[in-house]
Write a protein that holds these residues in place. Sequence first.
Motif, PDB file in Angstrom:
ATOM      1  N   ASN A 170       0.815  -1.214   0.000  1.00  0.00           N
ATOM      2  CA  ASN A 170       0.000   0.000   0.000  1.00  0.00           C
ATOM      3  C   ASN A 170       0.849   1.266   0.000  1.00  0.00           C
ATOM      4  O   ASN A 170       0.487   2.289   0.561  1.00  0.00           O
ATOM      5  CB  ASN A 170      -1.011   0.001   1.143  1.00  0.00           C
ATOM      6  N   LEU A 214       3.472   2.250   1.466  1.00  0.00           N
ATOM      7  CA  LEU A 214       4.174   2.822   2.617  1.00  0.00           C
ATOM      8  C   LEU A 214       5.663   2.827   2.312  1.00  0.00           C
ATOM      9  O   LEU A 214       6.414   3.667   2.793  1.00  0.00           O
ATOM     10  CB  LEU A 214       3.889   2.022   3.886  1.00  0.00           C
ATOM     11  N   ARG A 228      -4.201   3.218  -0.971  1.00  0.00           N
ATOM     12  CA  ARG A 228      -4.269   2.950   0.472  1.00  0.00           C
ATOM     13  C   ARG A 228      -5.675   2.618   0.949  1.00  0.00           C
ATOM     14  O   ARG A 228      -5.846   2.055   2.027  1.00  0.00           O
ATOM     15  CB  ARG A 228      -3.707   4.133   1.253  1.00  0.00           C
ATOM     16  N   PHE A 272      -1.249  -3.504  11.965  1.00  0.00           N
ATOM     17  CA  PHE A 272       0.137  -3.682  12.405  1.00  0.00           C
ATOM     18  C   PHE A 272       0.225  -4.516  13.675  1.00  0.00           C
ATOM     19  O   PHE A 272      -0.787  -4.908  14.263  1.00  0.00           O
ATOM     20  CB  PHE A 272       0.796  -2.318  12.623  1.00  0.00           C
ATOM     21  N   PHE A 322     -11.804   7.163  11.787  1.00  0.00           N
ATOM     22  CA  PHE A 322     -10.661   8.001  11.404  1.00  0.00           C
ATOM     23  C   PHE A 322     -10.276   7.843   9.929  1.00  0.00           C
ATOM     24  O   PHE A 322     -10.083   8.837   9.224  1.00  0.00           O
ATOM     25  CB  PHE A 322      -9.466   7.699  12.304  1.00  0.00           C
ATOM     26  N   ASN A 344     -10.774  10.615   6.836  1.00  0.00           N
ATOM     27  CA  ASN A 344      -9.671  11.114   6.016  1.00  0.00           C
ATOM     28  C   ASN A 344     -10.003  11.055   4.535  1.00  0.00           C
ATOM     29  O   ASN A 344      -9.532  11.876   3.754  1.00  0.00           O
ATOM     30  CB  ASN A 344      -8.407  10.294   6.272  1.00  0.00           C
ATOM     31  N   MET A 375     -12.381   1.423   5.881  1.00  0.00           N
ATOM     32  CA  MET A 375     -11.932   2.043   4.632  1.00  0.00           C
ATOM     33  C   MET A 375     -12.564   1.330   3.433  1.00  0.00           C
ATOM     34  O   MET A 375     -12.344   1.728   2.294  1.00  0.00           O
ATOM     35  CB  MET A 375     -10.407   1.955   4.499  1.00  0.00           C
ATOM     36  N   THR A 383       2.096  14.820   9.347  1.00  0.00           N
ATOM     37  CA  THR A 383       1.754  13.718  10.243  1.00  0.00           C
ATOM     38  C   THR A 383       2.855  13.534  11.278  1.00  0.00           C
ATOM     39  O   THR A 383       2.587  13.419  12.467  1.00  0.00           O
ATOM     40  CB  THR A 383       1.585  12.416   9.437  1.00  0.00           C
ATOM     41  N   VAL A 416       2.378  13.980  15.366  1.00  0.00           N
ATOM     42  CA  VAL A 416       2.557  12.853  16.286  1.00  0.00           C
ATOM     43  C   VAL A 416       3.709  13.112  17.258  1.00  0.00           C
ATOM     44  O   VAL A 416       3.578  12.876  18.462  1.00  0.00           O
ATOM     45  CB  VAL A 416       2.770  11.545  15.498  1.00  0.00           C
ATOM     46  N   ILE A 457       2.743   7.074  13.271  1.00  0.00           N
ATOM     47  CA  ILE A 457       2.801   7.833  12.021  1.00  0.00           C
ATOM     48  C   ILE A 457       2.502   6.904  10.843  1.00  0.00           C
ATOM     49  O   ILE A 457       1.680   7.213   9.970  1.00  0.00           O
ATOM     50  CB  ILE A 457       4.201   8.473  11.839  1.00  0.00           C
ATOM     51  N   GLU A 458       3.141   5.746  10.868  1.00  0.00           N
ATOM     52  CA  GLU A 458       2.938   4.778   9.789  1.00  0.00           C
ATOM     53  C   GLU A 458       1.469   4.338   9.732  1.00  0.00           C
ATOM     54  O   GLU A 458       0.860   4.285   8.656  1.00  0.00           O
ATOM     55  CB  GLU A 458       3.840   3.575  10.032  1.00  0.00           C
ATOM     56  N   ALA A 459       0.899   4.064  10.906  1.00  0.00           N
ATOM     57  CA  ALA A 459      -0.499   3.607  10.948  1.00  0.00           C
ATOM     58  C   ALA A 459      -1.437   4.695  10.426  1.00  0.00           C
ATOM     59  O   ALA A 459      -2.417   4.413   9.730  1.00  0.00           O
ATOM     60  CB  ALA A 459      -0.881   3.206  12.364  1.00  0.00           C
ATOM     61  N   MET A 460      -1.138   5.957  10.763  1.00  0.00           N
ATOM     62  CA  MET A 460      -2.000   7.051  10.292  1.00  0.00           C
ATOM     63  C   MET A 460      -1.883   7.217   8.790  1.00  0.00           C
ATOM     64  O   MET A 460      -2.870   7.481   8.100  1.00  0.00           O
ATOM     65  CB  MET A 460      -1.634   8.349  11.016  1.00  0.00           C
ATOM     66  N   GLU A 461      -0.669   7.067   8.276  1.00  0.00           N
ATOM     67  CA  GLU A 461      -0.500   7.184   6.824  1.00  0.00           C
ATOM     68  C   GLU A 461      -1.197   6.038   6.104  1.00  0.00           C
ATOM     69  O   GLU A 461      -1.799   6.234   5.052  1.00  0.00           O
ATOM     70  CB  GLU A 461       0.979   7.240   6.476  1.00  0.00           C
ATOM     71  N   ALA A 462      -1.130   4.858   6.697  1.00  0.00           N
ATOM     72  CA  ALA A 462      -1.809   3.716   6.087  1.00  0.00           C
ATOM     73  C   ALA A 462      -3.316   3.960   6.039  1.00  0.00           C
ATOM     74  O   ALA A 462      -4.016   3.402   5.209  1.00  0.00           O
ATOM     75  CB  ALA A 462      -1.507   2.447   6.864  1.00  0.00           C
ATOM     76  N   ARG A 463      -3.807   4.801   6.966  1.00  0.00           N
ATOM     77  CA  ARG A 463      -5.234   5.098   6.962  1.00  0.00           C
ATOM     78  C   ARG A 463      -5.509   6.420   6.258  1.00  0.00           C
ATOM     79  O   ARG A 463      -6.482   7.107   6.558  1.00  0.00           O
ATOM     80  CB  ARG A 463      -5.762   5.090   8.382  1.00  0.00           C
ATOM     81  N   TYR A 508      -4.257   9.342   6.239  1.00  0.00           N
ATOM     82  CA  TYR A 508      -4.241  10.665   6.850  1.00  0.00           C
ATOM     83  C   TYR A 508      -3.308  11.565   6.050  1.00  0.00           C
ATOM     84  O   TYR A 508      -2.124  11.282   5.915  1.00  0.00           O
ATOM     85  CB  TYR A 508      -3.789  10.613   8.311  1.00  0.00           C
TER      86      TYR A 508
END
Lengths: 297, 184, 293
Positions: free
Chosen positions: A60, A62, A87, A94, A112, A116, A164, B5, B9, C233-239, C241
């Motif tokens: 996705n 990352l 995404r 995780f 959330f 977004n 999502m 982000t 954080v 941060i990684e989790a928020m980007e994956a969602r 954000y």
Amino acid sequence: MIRAEEPLIRVEGLHYTYQAGTPKPIPALRGIDLTVQAGEYVAVIGANGSGKSTLLRHFNALLLPTAGNVWVTKWNTRDTVHLRDIRSTVTMVFQVPDDQIVASVVEEDVAFGPENLGVPEDELHQRVDWALAAVGLTELRHRASRLLSSGQKQRLAIAAALAMQPRCLVLDEATAMLDPAGQTQVRKILHQLHQDGMTIISATHNMAEAVQAQRVVVLSEGRIAIQGDPRFVFAQEETLHALQLDVPYPTRMARMLATVIRDFPTDVLTVTELAEAISMHLGQPLELRPKPTTGVR
Amino acid sequence: MSTTTRKIVIAGVMGAISIFLGASHLGFIPWLAGAALTIMHVPVIIGAVLEGPVVGLAIGLIFGAFSLLQAAIAPTGPADVWFTNPLVSIVPRLFIGPMAWLAYKALKTTNEALSLAISGVVGSLTNTILVLGVLGLYRFLPWALIGTIAVTNGLPEAVVAAIITLAVVAAWKRLESGRRSSTI
Amino acid sequence: MSRRTEFEFLGRVTIGQYLPTGSALHRLDPRTKLLVCLLLIAVVVASQSLLGIMLLLGAVLIGLALARIPLSFALSGLRAMLPYLLLLALLQTFAIPQYAANATVLWRWAMLTITDRSILAGILLIARFSVMVLGLSLFSFSTTTTELTHGIEHLLRPWQKLGLPAHELALTVNIALRFVPIIAEEAERLMKAQASRGADFGQGRNFIQRTRKLLPLLVPLFLVSLHRADNLIEAMEARCYLGGKGRTHLIHLQAHAADYLALAAAFALMALVIGLSTANADQLLWRLLSTYL
Ligand SMILES: Nc1ncnc2c1ncn2[C@@H]1O[C@H](COP(=O)(O)OP(=O)(O)OP(=O)(O)O)[C@@H](O)[C@H]1O
Ligand SMILES: [Mg+2]
């Protein structure tokens, strides 16, 4: 269930190197080719440091490949214009439950992701209701997220990913920090989601979970060492041992029995299959009765 | 990778450490005659050094708002009487981060370790001078006493902040450069 | 207290102290409570009028009664502070020279001077502090952390349209509040692990030694927190954000008649207090009292 012509995820010649361009590059992936079709359930196993997490983070965007390409449906992950599409098509859960919860209330955390995405409000509520129901957290929707158990937190993380409305759920050792009951619950949820058509890719050290997949991909030092259905993969005990991996516990039991019982089948994967094999050997049909809860025998 | 982000954080997590240090009283190092040195402002400095002045400002705001709240709902000493005033507890804290960041940025190219220590000192002294300055302007304390406090409390606090900032940021950057391609 | 229980206390670090009495005041929109609270702080600081501060004190006491908070409960914080308060008030009254030009000297001995202004300053100090303690306690007794984050987020939302990073600030505060218990747990874990290896935190002859003894706790605490920040941060980007733009919202706070009423009352009172302060009402009162007594 719409069956797309193209695979859901297509990985071609993927190389990934951490600290590329420094004196000490760390090649984590070294030439991976892989396709995942919509509706598949794929387990990714491999020793620590074999590259599971690195691979999953490419699904996705990352992480972006050092060399090679990753496509999610028709989008190349390098194409940042489609970042949102990618995404929301492939979502991730995780390992550490606490580190992926953003909001302080359960239902708000589920919302959330779609918030977004700018999902309209009435649909937002539907999605949250649906996702919470899918993981059995409807009752706890107004609870403070920090008051959940680890297992509940991980289910919350799954709900948050589901909200999502992805086509594919990617889990990176999502059950590693849970107690056995929590692991079983998550496993059941994944099984149900897969039945309902969700594509699932799960990296795990838990072989009982890998057995549940349709395909097992074994990684070693950044390459795919073996792949195939669980029966095929777990038949290769020696190879797996060389890669520091175990076969599932029932398989190991069956192999031990096979050393003392002639012709005892060694291709069993689950406890039920093991029990069946034993009862076959004893010549008594196996009847799986519910355990008596009370009463004297 | 979205930098907003990251800033959000890091500011939140450093703010949480500051709150924790205050609420648990771990952030107070016993000092002369029952007085204590505080390290609650160190997360502000570290956040500013890592992520810039705006992040430092946000952590300072959280730190300040929490010290006002704590002074009012769980007062423990005479200083809490003054800290219920936002001009004492919040406003000075907004400057800690930006000042520490300026010091860090100005000196970074000459010597990283030195610049970290100095930014700890600068951030800490900003806190001491502004808080005491406001107390003086309000005539809560005579200036003579304020000068004494600035020396007996402010200087050791600056040393402590420098030690912790250096230890934490150096360790983090070493970790990061071990994992990512960053240069220190 | 044994070291063990001391560590376990860390895990329960809380901010504020919610007291669910289910009163009408508890049910107010968190925005209302937050606004009134901010207004109160500003006015207490700005007002120079003792009369005004006393009015505020009265209002806060009424608030405590409406919230059905036992007075003894609310006063406990103040009671413990009484000796310090008196000491500081005395310091204000005696030792600090009062520069006010029109102050009347009431008493003088060596370096110590008492003026009418300095007495007022001493009393004001006590009154101000009492209002702050009772007012903020009332707020924290009647507002949960979740309500607090909702309130902040919703109060800030309109500012987003003006281009201010309002959503970002609200999210920062939210993450800070969410991470306090996580960090407390982490600290407890670290302390237990290190105490079992014989570490003694913050002990030592001088402050440098004490600081160095704290480092084995503080450095890992910061590093673990930064590492967990990376995970989040990684989790928020994956969602997905990507900042506050274009987000929709699940939660919308609803203001009711009671909220408008409370706000109107609060604004009126605050305006009155500021009015009293600018009109120098205390001086008038003082003169009245001194002519008749
Ligand atoms: N952020 C990083 N920076 C540098 N190197 C990394 C980073 N993350 C992983 N690596 C290295 O890349 C290789 C693959 O790591 P990866 O995390 O993908 O393995 P894994 O199979 O997920 O392992 P585990 O089972 O421990 O989770 C390892 O050698 C690891 O040390
Ligand atoms: Mg991994």
